[in-house]
Design an enzyme around this catalytic site. Structure first.
Site, PDB file in Angstrom:
ATOM      1  N   LYS A  50       0.792  -1.237   0.000  1.00  0.00           N
ATOM      2  CA  LYS A  50       0.000   0.000   0.000  1.00  0.00           C
ATOM      3  C   LYS A  50       0.826   1.289   0.000  1.00  0.00           C
ATOM      4  CE  LYS A  50      -2.181  -1.627   3.654  1.00  0.00           C
ATOM      5  NZ  LYS A  50      -3.105  -1.962   4.742  1.00  0.00           N
ATOM      6  N   ASP A  68      -5.574  -5.942  10.494  1.00  0.00           N
ATOM      7  CA  ASP A  68      -6.912  -5.323  10.514  1.00  0.00           C
ATOM      8  C   ASP A  68      -8.040  -6.318  10.220  1.00  0.00           C
ATOM      9  OD1 ASP A  68      -6.014  -5.507   7.898  1.00  0.00           O
ATOM     10  OD2 ASP A  68      -6.603  -3.484   7.302  1.00  0.00           O
TER      11      ASP A  68
HETATM   12  C1  BGC Z   1      -1.998  -5.878   3.676  1.00  0.00           C
HETATM   13  C2  BGC Z   1      -2.849  -6.640   4.659  1.00  0.00           C
HETATM   14  C3  BGC Z   1      -4.055  -5.824   5.075  1.00  0.00           C
HETATM   15  C4  BGC Z   1      -4.792  -5.298   3.854  1.00  0.00           C
HETATM   16  C5  BGC Z   1      -5.990  -4.430   4.212  1.00  0.00           C
HETATM   17  C6  BGC Z   1      -2.843  -5.338   2.536  1.00  0.00           C
HETATM   18  O1  BGC Z   1      -2.061  -4.527   1.705  1.00  0.00           O
HETATM   19  O2  BGC Z   1      -0.984  -6.706   3.164  1.00  0.00           O
HETATM   20  O3  BGC Z   1      -2.111  -7.019   5.794  1.00  0.00           O
HETATM   21  O4  BGC Z   1      -4.904  -6.614   5.847  1.00  0.00           O
HETATM   22  O5  BGC Z   1      -3.906  -4.556   3.039  1.00  0.00           O
HETATM   23  O6  BGC Z   1      -5.616  -3.327   4.936  1.00  0.00           O
END
Ligand code: BGC
Length: 487
Positions: free
Chosen positions: A181, A217
């Protein structure tokens, strides 16, 4: 895998007949339809993806296969859901996107939790700078929050929602596997983020807290939902990123000793396809989005679904259609040509407002420097719908795989009914995502004795994290290890 069949999963309510007074020529309609073909997934394809995801899950859980699996199926060390007896005051931290939240949560024996919270911005230079700077920033926000509440010297138990893929070997350690992200803070991958946070807190020396639990989360979302809905067995996030967790039987979690009871598994499903499994359905726009990202070649399933990428996919298609001279008279504005300028929030706004006409859409386009005729709007709407519907259907394939996997754990039951707790801006704000996803899950699980329900989960990162922390503290006490003092 056959990508196309006669039964195209066309987005519903598309206006591709263009039956308005502003008709385009048949050749334009044909061109737009052709261009969007790559976003359509047939039912056969979705069935195939569901099967592949199921296989990936088994691979991730297997002792000899985990290493090569892309969907890592990470044990969360959350084994018991809340039972309403949780009690106490907790600090919850929530890091997973461009905001960092600190929450004070009071739990009182099954009552609605009381919460106070503050949101802090995570500046770009912090999320892409050094790890030390990132954790110092978090510790500083915590100190500010506790000062405001006059609680700086109370040793509060902390639940840390850290929404990135982490390897855990207990509830209070989490080694970051890789950033996702848009985060890239240096020196954090491969490290235990709880230790890094403790070090930052120690560097300040002015706050007293005890970090008891670190959770993804999705896990907080499941926990928060399970507090109110007893048959909740999975937690789904469709927001900036996408991921899912669910309750698995310990006997299937080969990487851990013991066969008794359940374990909540953080799937990290965003990485599905990183070994090429989705190549047949990824199109040129998907490849472009991936190339422009900080984690090229990674999180390929997430990049087809989540909010960080949905608007960008739409923007790339609109640029191409403009170049092809079927949109905006062939003239793209600077904004349209700029990465990230077409926000995912626009996709939701556009699709939500369409029943009321095109004024909202025209305003959005106007703010992007684009003068749009009614006929342009029809095309933009169609593109948004194709991209968001594909995301919902792909997500449905993942959920159907989980449903089938959970189903296999309860052969004695004639019908298995369970709830998926869901959170995330795309799921909450997009007008048809939830409906399209649920509909497709129904189709993909038909005749298998499964009934999947969905419920919005409130405040997984606050209430959920506090509940997990409370359960961890209780189990710790029950094991006779005395009151938790943090480290
Ligand atoms: C992460 C996860 C997370 C998800 C939603 C992903 O990019 O790898 O750990 O649960 O985003 O936030």
């Amino acid at each position: 895998m056959s990508k196309k069949s006669n039964k195209m999963a066309e987005p519903k309510a598309t206006k591709m007949d263009f039956n308005s007074a502003f008709q385009r020529t048949p050749s334009v309609i044909f061109h737009v339809k052709q261009s969007m073909e790559d976003f359509y997934l047939s039912d056969d394809t979705l069935e195939q993806i569901t099967k592949q995801m199921e296989e990936e899950m088994v691979k991730g859980l297997g002792k000899d296969t985990n290493e090569s699996a892309k969907v890592k199926m990470l044990p969360s060390f959350v084994q018991a859901l809340a039972d309403g007896s949780e009690n106490g005051t907790f600090l919850a931290l929530d890091l997973g996107g461009t905001n960092f939240r600190v929450l004070l949560v009071k739990l009182e024996h099954g009552e609605k939790p009381e919460m106070d919270s503050q949101i802090y911005k995570m500046p770009e230079e912090v999320i892409t700078g050094s790890g030390e700077k990132l954790f110092d920033h978090i510790a500083q926000c915590m100190a500010e929050f506790l000062t405001r509440l006059n609680m700086k010297h109370v040793k509060l138990p902390v639940g840390f929602t850290f929404s990135f893929p982490c390897q855990q070997d207990r509830i209070d350690t989490a080694r970051l596997i890789s950033w996702t992200k848009g985060f890239s803070a240096e020196g954090v991958e491969g490290m235990d983020v709880v230790s890094l946070l403790r070090e930052a807190i120690d560097r300040r020396g002015d706050i007293k807290v005890a970090i008891i639990a670190v959770v993804n989360d999705t896990v907080g979302t499941l926990m928060s939902c399970a507090y109110d809905i007893r048959d909740c067995m999975a937690g789904l996030i469709v927001g900036t990123g996408s991921n899912c967790c669910y309750m698995e039987k310990m006997k299937n979690v080969e990487l851990l000793p013991g066969d008794e009871g359940d374990m909540c598994i953080n799937m990290e499903w965003g990485a599905f396809g990183d070994d090429g499994a989705l190549d047949i359905i990824r199109n040129g726009y998907d490849r472009e989005v991936d190339c422009a990202s900080l984690n090229k070649g990674k999180q390929l399933y997430e990049k087809m679904i989540s909010g960080m990428y949905m608007g960008e996919l739409v923007r790339l298609v609109l640029c191409k259609l403009t170049e092809d001279k079927v949109l905006f008279d062939g003239v793209a504005s600077e904004s349209l040509k700029t990465h990230g300028k077409f926000e995912t929030a626009f996709v939701s706004q556009i699709e939500r407002n369409v029943p009321n006409g095109y004024t909202a859409l025209q305003n959005i386009l106007h703010n992007l420097g684009l003068g749009a005729l009614h006929s342009d709007c029809e095309i933009v709407e169609y593109v948004c719908e194709a991209v968001s519907t594909r995301a919902a259907y792909l997500c449905a394939a993942g959920i159907a795989a989980i449903a089938r996997k959970i189903r296999a754990n309860y052969p004695e039951k004639e019908e298995l009914e369970f709830t998926v707790g869901v959170d995330g801006t795309v799921y909450r704000k997009h007008p048809t995502f939830a409906k399209n996803m649920a509909h497709k899950v129904g189709q993909l699980t038909e005749g298998r004795g499964i009934n999947v329900k969905f419920a919005l989960s409130y405040d997984g990162s606050g209430k959920g994290a506090a509940l997990i922390t409370a359960v961890a503290a209780r189990l710790h006490m029950e094991k006779g290890k005395g009151e938790i003092v943090g480290r």
